[in-house]
Design a protein around this motif. Structure first.
Motif, short mmCIF file in Angstrom:
data_model
loop_
_atom_site.label_atom_id
_atom_site.label_comp_id
_atom_site.label_asym_id
_atom_site.label_seq_id
_atom_site.Cartn_x
_atom_site.Cartn_y
_atom_site.Cartn_z
N SER A 40 0.87 -1.01 0.13
CA SER A 40 0.01 0.04 -0.03
C SER A 40 0.77 1.17 -0.19
O SER A 40 0.37 2.37 0.25
N LEU A 41 2.04 1.00 -0.18
CA LEU A 41 3.06 2.22 -0.44
C LEU A 41 3.05 2.70 -2.07
O LEU A 41 2.42 2.20 -2.90
N PHE A 42 3.39 4.05 -2.11
CA PHE A 42 3.67 4.41 -3.48
C PHE A 42 4.36 3.37 -4.45
O PHE A 42 5.23 3.02 -3.90
N ASN A 43 4.19 3.45 -5.73
CA ASN A 43 4.97 2.42 -6.44
C ASN A 43 6.09 3.32 -7.22
O ASN A 43 6.13 4.60 -6.96
N ARG A 44 6.92 2.61 -8.16
CA ARG A 44 8.02 3.27 -8.67
C ARG A 44 7.72 4.43 -9.74
O ARG A 44 8.14 5.62 -9.74
N GLY B 164 7.67 -14.01 3.26
CA GLY B 164 8.43 -12.61 2.58
C GLY B 164 7.49 -11.68 2.15
O GLY B 164 7.97 -10.45 2.67
N ASP B 165 6.32 -11.86 1.84
CA ASP B 165 5.24 -10.81 1.57
C ASP B 165 4.95 -10.28 3.05
O ASP B 165 4.85 -8.91 3.15
N GLU B 166 4.87 -10.70 3.91
CA GLU B 166 4.37 -10.30 5.47
C GLU B 166 5.63 -9.50 5.69
O GLU B 166 5.08 -8.41 6.51
N VAL B 167 6.81 -9.89 5.62
CA VAL B 167 8.10 -8.92 6.02
C VAL B 167 7.92 -7.67 5.24
O VAL B 167 8.35 -6.70 5.83
N LEU B 168 7.80 -7.75 4.06
CA LEU B 168 7.79 -6.43 3.11
C LEU B 168 6.64 -5.46 3.91
O LEU B 168 6.78 -4.46 3.81
N LYS B 169 5.31 -6.15 4.03
CA LYS B 169 4.29 -5.15 4.74
C LYS B 169 4.55 -4.57 6.05
O LYS B 169 4.55 -3.59 6.29
N ALA C 243 6.92 -1.64 5.66
CA ALA C 243 6.51 -0.81 5.07
C ALA C 243 5.86 0.13 6.11
O ALA C 243 5.99 1.22 6.02
N LEU C 244 5.20 -0.58 7.12
CA LEU C 244 4.54 0.01 8.47
C LEU C 244 5.86 0.89 9.07
O LEU C 244 5.39 1.96 9.58
N ILE C 245 6.85 0.20 9.33
CA ILE C 245 8.00 0.86 10.10
C ILE C 245 8.66 2.19 9.19
O ILE C 245 8.61 3.10 9.85
N LEU C 246 8.47 2.29 8.13
CA LEU C 246 8.98 3.49 7.45
C LEU C 246 7.83 4.32 7.22
O LEU C 246 8.50 5.61 7.53
N GLU D 129 13.51 -3.62 -2.30
CA GLU D 129 14.02 -2.16 -1.98
C GLU D 129 12.82 -1.04 -2.17
O GLU D 129 11.86 -1.23 -2.64
N PHE D 130 13.37 -0.08 -1.31
CA PHE D 130 12.27 0.89 -0.96
C PHE D 130 13.05 2.29 -0.93
O PHE D 130 14.32 2.46 -0.62
#
Length: 684
Positions: A521-525, A568-573, A576-579, A596-597
């Motif tokens: 749910s973050l902005f895309n590239r 792995g997808d849960e780690v990315l989510k 994203a919340l921490i960022l 990459e973020f």
């Protein structure tokens, strides 16, 4: 009977009194405005002097702190230069070097020999050791009987307290006292500097230095200016605190000293006003007396015209205006005669008009007896003039309307100019005729004389009303049908509005999905690259910083291979919340690709970007991912670039942030690396 008052004398007295009152009011208002303006100016002037003295004293203290800090650096390096000591003794009377235990190790003085004692119990030593900041203490009295103030600077070695330097400022002989003495203003204006114990530190009066000053209250916050009454005199008192000290700046001046100029102006204005009033009295009173005499003459002539004996109308006055008025009175008398003759002609015409008008007209006397009936009413009722004069008025109306007619007549007697009502009258042959009856009370010289009744035949109107009622009933039926159709139309419009709303929501959702990463749910590239270009334009326009932080999860492939892509997808989510939690609302956080973020930090320098990235790195390192199926620690590496020092366009900044990220990976991962050029060196 009281003797009549002379209008001429009364007018002159009122005029003179008015001029005196207005002149007095103008003088009073002018003085008060001048007084208030002078006080406001003095407040502003005092505020400016206080700001100037406060800033200058603070600047002098800062210069002495720099000199003591320089000596401290030289003592740490064990290289004390004689020129530094000479400069210090030019600013201080005594300089002490005290170790961390409070013992005087070294001293430099141009006044007295200093005994090397332990001063760890002294206030300035305790305060400096607690705050590790320069400290300006309260006044003290040295062995020679002179008053001074200690200024201390801590010596920091290996990030810990290693002693301090004390500079003694002797009161009354320093530049500060010279500056305070020269800041006096007006005849009685003075400026003083007091410490926290109300001891006078600096003053133009050397006898006050070192003494407790309690003449005025020092309460009032950081800065205040007020008027105080002390010992029977009003003073304007300004109090302010010199920044980063416990010193109070006190400025005072006698209020009478400020207002002396206003009192002089009051005397000048009073004398000038009296002179102008005397001139106005002479200028106005004489012409006014002549004018009022002429008006008295005109009043006598007007009275003779009213009595019908204009014997003096041929008298010629010495004033041209009076003669013009006499001619106007003659013309007015001729016009009135002409109008009287015309009114008689109009009266005859109106009598004939009443006889011939289409509406029925009837006139009653005070006893409600019929006195006049026109031809139209006789034809309407079928009576002759002799027959109707002998008929009682109420018999002309239907029995049901007789009380109504009496009520209308009573309303006219109570003062209502005109009363109207629908009623029915009865003809000679018994036929009921619907009419509109208007009754008016006729008055001559405010005395009620007759009633005027006007009857308008409503027979045709009654027919039209019946036709109108039928038409209204039909319209009512059509309106009910129209309301039903209108409700159906409203339902259809509401349905259409709902569909339009759903379409708009779907459009907004499609636009959101086009710029949002579906997993995090973050902005895309795509959105990131567009946003970065816009932020660069804004940073260039306002000359602001723009930092790029690129983050990559360490060993993410191993996490996917070991625990599966779902974990792995849960780690990315989670990342994203921490960022998002560690960035501001106007910052942009986007998923750049894979693990990459990228974070865009607007108006953030390279150093602040490093602090933010380091905070995120520590939070990720301390976060447990066991709930989502990863028992081991997860770390993130960061690369940072910054506009303008690392590049002018988006591609260059992203490339250099990626290079810094690669360097972080090469140095062992789980770290933050800031991009540096070939000749650049940065240490955080």
């Amino acid at each position: 009977m009281k003797k009549p008052v002379s209008l001429i004398r009364l007018t002159i007295i009122i005029t003179i009194t008015g001029i005196i009152v207005i002149g007095s009011l103008i003088t009073y208002i002018t003085f008060n405005r001048s007084r208030e303006f002078t006080l406001l100016q003095s407040f502003d002037h005092m505020s400016t002097i206080m700001d100037l003295v406060s800033q200058s004293v603070r600047s002098m203290i800062d210069e002495r702190i720099k000199l003591l800090s320089l000596l401290g650096d030289e003592l740490v390096q064990n290289e004390v230069h004689p020129s530094t000591i000479d400069t210090l003794l030019g600013e201080f009377d005594t300089v002490l070097y005290i170790d961390r235990n409070g013992d005087i190790v070294r001293y430099w003085s141009r006044l007295e020999k200093i005994e090397r004692i332990n001063v760890s119990h002294r206030e300035y030593f305790i305060k400096t050791k607690e705050t590790l900041r320069p400290y300006l203490g309260n006044s003290f009295r040295n062995i020679a009987g002179n008053y001074g103030v200690p200024l201390t600077v801590p010596i920091i070695k290996d990030d810990s307290f290693d002693g301090l330097l004390v500079g003694g400022i002797l009161l009354g002989t320093q530049k500060i006292n010279y500056f305070v003495s020269s800041a006096s203003f007006h005849r009685t204006g003075t400026v003083k500097i007091l410490d926290g114990k109300r001891t006078v530190l600096f003053s133009a009066d050397p006898t006050e230095i070192g003494k407790i000053f309690d003449k005025f209250s020092l309460d009032g916050g950081y800065k205040s200016i007020s008027i105080e009454r002390v010992e029977g005199k009003d003073y304007i008192v300004g109090i302010s605190t010199i920044p980063d000290t416990n010193w109070k700046l006190l400025a005072t001046v006698e209020k009478e000293d400020i207002l002396a100029y206003s009192y002089r102006n009051l005397r000048y204005v009073t004398v000038l006003s009296i002179f102008l009033i005397l001139i106005l009295i002479l200028v106005i009173a004489l012409p006014l007396r002549k004018l009022l005499s002429s008006l008295d003459f005109l009043s006598k002539i007007a009275s003779e015209y009213v009595l019908g004996d204009p014997s003096q109308s041929t008298i010629i006055s010495n004033f041209r205006e009076i003669n013009d008025i006499l001619r106007a009175l003659k013309e007015m008398r001729n016009i009135i005669r002409e109008r009287e003759e015309r009114l008689k002609e109009e009266q005859t015409y109106l009598e004939n008009l009443l006889l011939e008008m289409g509406e029925g007209v009837l006139v009653l006397d005070n006893n409600k007896k019929i006195r006049f009936v026109n031809r139209s009413l006789l034809e309407m009722l079928g009576y002759s003039e002799r027959e109707i004069n002998n008929i009682d008025l109420l018999k002309l109306f239907t029995p049901s309307d007789r009380e109504k007619v009496l009520k209308i007549l009573e309303e006219c007697l109570k003062g209502k100019n005109e009363c109207k009502g629908r009623t029915s009258i009865v003809s000679k042959d018994g036929r009921e005729i619907p009419v509109l009856c208007s009754i008016r009370l006729l008055k001559i010289d405010e005395k009620e004389t007759n009633y005027l009744l006007v009857f308008t035949d409503l027979t045709e109107i009654a027919k039209r009303e019946k036709e109108l009622e039928d038409a209204l009933e039909e319209i009512k039926t059509l309106n009910e049908e129209l309301n039903k159709r209108s409700q159906q139309l409203e339902i259809a419009l509401a349905s259409l509005d709902m569909k339009l709303f759903e379409t708009e929501r779907a459009k907004e959702e499609a636009e959101r999905l086009a710029i949002t990463d579906p997993l995090t749910s973050l902005f895309n590239r795509r959105f990131l690259e567009e946003k970065l270009s816009n932020e660069l334009i804004r940073a260039k326009a306002y000359n602001n910083y723009l930092s790029i932080v690129m983050a990559d999860i360490d060993h993410f492939k191993r996490i996917n291979d070991t625990y599966g892509h779902k974990v792995g997808d849960e780690v990315l989510k989670a990342l994203a919340l921490i960022l998002k939690a560690n960035t501001r609302g106007n910052d942009t956080v986007a998923r750049y690709g894979g693990e990459e973020f990228v974070i865009i930090l607007s108006n953030v320098s390279k150093y602040d970007a490093y602090r933010i990235a380091e905070r995120i790195r520590l939070e990720v390192e301390d976060t447990s991912f066991e709930e989502i199926g990863v028992p081991e620690k997860i770390t993130v590496s960061f690369g940072i670039s910054c506009f303008p020092e690392d590049g002018e366009d988006a591609i260059d900044l992203l490339k250099k942030a990626d290079q810094a990220l690669y360097q972080a990976k090469s140095q062992g991962r789980n770290r933050v690396v800031v991009f540096t050029g070939p000749s650049e060196s940065i240490h955080f």
